[in-house]
Design a protein around this motif. Sequence first.
Motif, PDB file in Angstrom:
ATOM      1  N   SER A  91      -0.522   0.268   1.681  1.00 19.88           N
ATOM      2  CA  SER A  91       0.701  -0.296   1.098  1.00 19.88           C
ATOM      3  C   SER A  91       1.907  -0.152   2.017  1.00 19.88           C
ATOM      4  CB  SER A  91       0.992   0.388  -0.244  1.00 19.88           C
ATOM      5  OG  SER A  91      -0.062   0.189  -1.160  1.00 19.88           O
ATOM      6  N   ALA A  92       1.709   0.372   3.224  1.00 25.61           N
ATOM      7  CA  ALA A  92       2.823   0.574   4.160  1.00 25.61           C
ATOM      8  C   ALA A  92       3.412  -0.775   4.560  1.00 25.61           C
ATOM      9  CB  ALA A  92       2.351   1.346   5.384  1.00 25.61           C
ATOM     10  N   ASP A  93       4.647  -1.031   4.150  1.00 27.36           N
ATOM     11  CA  ASP A  93       5.261  -2.338   4.406  1.00 27.36           C
ATOM     12  C   ASP A  93       6.634  -2.225   5.053  1.00 27.36           C
ATOM     13  OD1 ASP A  93       6.575  -1.227   2.281  1.00 27.36           O
ATOM     14  OD2 ASP A  93       6.348  -2.928   0.928  1.00 27.36           O
ATOM     15  N   ARG A  94       6.985  -1.026   5.503  1.00 26.58           N
ATOM     16  CA  ARG A  94       8.241  -0.828   6.214  1.00 26.58           C
ATOM     17  C   ARG A  94       7.913  -0.387   7.634  1.00 26.58           C
ATOM     18  NH1 ARG A  94       9.172   0.816   0.889  1.00 26.58           N
ATOM     19  NH2 ARG A  94      11.205   0.214  -0.001  1.00 26.58           N
ATOM     20  N   LEU A 183       4.630   1.546  14.124  1.00 21.29           N
ATOM     21  CA  LEU A 183       4.541   2.539  13.060  1.00 21.29           C
ATOM     22  C   LEU A 183       5.086   1.946  11.765  1.00 21.29           C
ATOM     23  CD1 LEU A 183       3.883   4.476  15.374  1.00 21.29           C
ATOM     24  CD2 LEU A 183       5.429   6.145  14.332  1.00 21.29           C
ATOM     25  N   THR A 184       4.258   1.949  10.713  1.00 21.68           N
ATOM     26  CA  THR A 184       4.669   1.450   9.408  1.00 21.68           C
ATOM     27  C   THR A 184       4.549   2.568   8.382  1.00 21.68           C
ATOM     28  OG1 THR A 184       2.429   0.640   8.939  1.00 21.68           O
ATOM     29  CG2 THR A 184       3.979  -0.905   9.966  1.00 21.68           C
ATOM     30  N   TYR A 185       5.253   2.424   7.262  1.00 25.22           N
ATOM     31  CA  TYR A 185       5.256   3.510   6.284  1.00 25.22           C
ATOM     32  C   TYR A 185       5.576   3.003   4.890  1.00 25.22           C
ATOM     33  CZ  TYR A 185      10.378   3.292   6.549  1.00 25.22           C
ATOM     34  OH  TYR A 185      11.681   2.869   6.509  1.00 25.22           O
ATOM     35  N   THR A 186       5.321   3.861   3.896  1.00 21.94           N
ATOM     36  CA  THR A 186       5.762   3.650   2.527  1.00 21.94           C
ATOM     37  C   THR A 186       6.138   5.002   1.940  1.00 21.94           C
ATOM     38  OG1 THR A 186       5.256   2.505   0.448  1.00 21.94           O
ATOM     39  CG2 THR A 186       3.519   3.894   1.374  1.00 21.94           C
TER      40      THR A 186
END
Length: 437
Positions: A91-94, A183-186
């Motif tokens: 779900s990492a979309d940032r 690098l992506t995150y949630t």
Amino acid sequence: MKHRGRHRRRRRGRALRAFLAGTALALTATATLISASQATVTDSPGALERLTSSAESRPLRLTEELEPQASLDRLAKEMGRPVGVTTVLESADRGLRDAIDCTAAERRSLPVAPVATSAYCWNTDDTRGWQAGAITTSGDADDDGRWGANRVILSGWTRSGGPAADRGLARVAFVDANDPGNLTYTWVLLVVPVDGGRDYRPLTSHVSGMVWYQGKLLVTADDGDSNALYVYDMARIQRTTVTGDAVGRVRGGWSAHGYRFAMPAVGSYRMAGGADAPHPGSVSLDRSTAPDSLVAGEWTLDGGDRRARLWRYSFSPGDDRAGLLATDASGHVDADEVYGTKAAEVRGVLSYRSAWYVSRTADGARDGRGTLWRQDEDGAKAAQCGAEETHRCWSGQTESLSYWESTGEVWTQSGRVLFALPLASIEKSLGEELERQ
């Protein structure tokens, strides 16, 4: 295509290292201008003092309090089957900005010496009103540096602005670090079960320390939550069903301040010394001990009349207690060793082999820089920079240090900047005599 992609990553890596080296040169020039107008500061904390008296170690005793299984099962039944780290990463979309895209002001958070080899910046609109805190990684969680197939970084944040009712909220960014160039995150909100698992409330604490070990995440707690450490299970992350500012059960389902995931605590460790006990200001993992250990540092004010303490607890070797600390028959956890340090205003702390690495805050420093000391029972040393060879060469607000042993990197963050550098470069900046030890 596969080989061309690898070459592109190598070229990008070389370009980034050159860019960061250039940034360090610019910061060194700034440090030179600042330090030239100041006297040389000889603020060495000296050698660590081993503390062996029960008066020093007794207040550090922890009492383990695990959440009843029935409470956790009830919450899972109400909210739905828990998910794990892989599902959260999907779900990492940032995205984090690469160092080249960071502003000049953000890059000033990087150390002058030694030089960061990787750096990323968080987005302003996603972190405004939040204070950056602890760092831990899948390098802590497993000795191969991965959690399953994934390289993961966890970054803790505390709500410091906005409505008074929201202040103290604690959240963790789950960062997918599989591709260093993207690098992506949630976000996941940290919560605590209440009413026998029929509801949950937010964890209200400044997240200054955090260690992910095996399947558990240990988080320091202070302010609103007085326990020394809260324990979270990486396989017990719950999906929320309602998007809103509330935290807990609401009309229509479950809410976590607008986030898609909430992580309920599965236990805690309470400091035996009560309200006067020295709560851990920072924690990290030491894989060089047998068994692996959790190390902690105490934050004290500059100019105080007593030394800050550094200490460690052993992790349990039992498979049925994976990720938990080793307890005696009464559920107590005693410190294995305790040291005193003259380093005041300690923020991050790291231990590896015989050395302890202690970062000190930049509070009151005109140049906004902190110091990273390497201490042992023989003495202390820090990198020097600037015309007057000041020890203020480190980043100003690194509250947490995490050693990714499989890569040899130390990860930390300062404000909106997340960065890493080899532990070997820290040693090298201290001189050849320490590098050989």
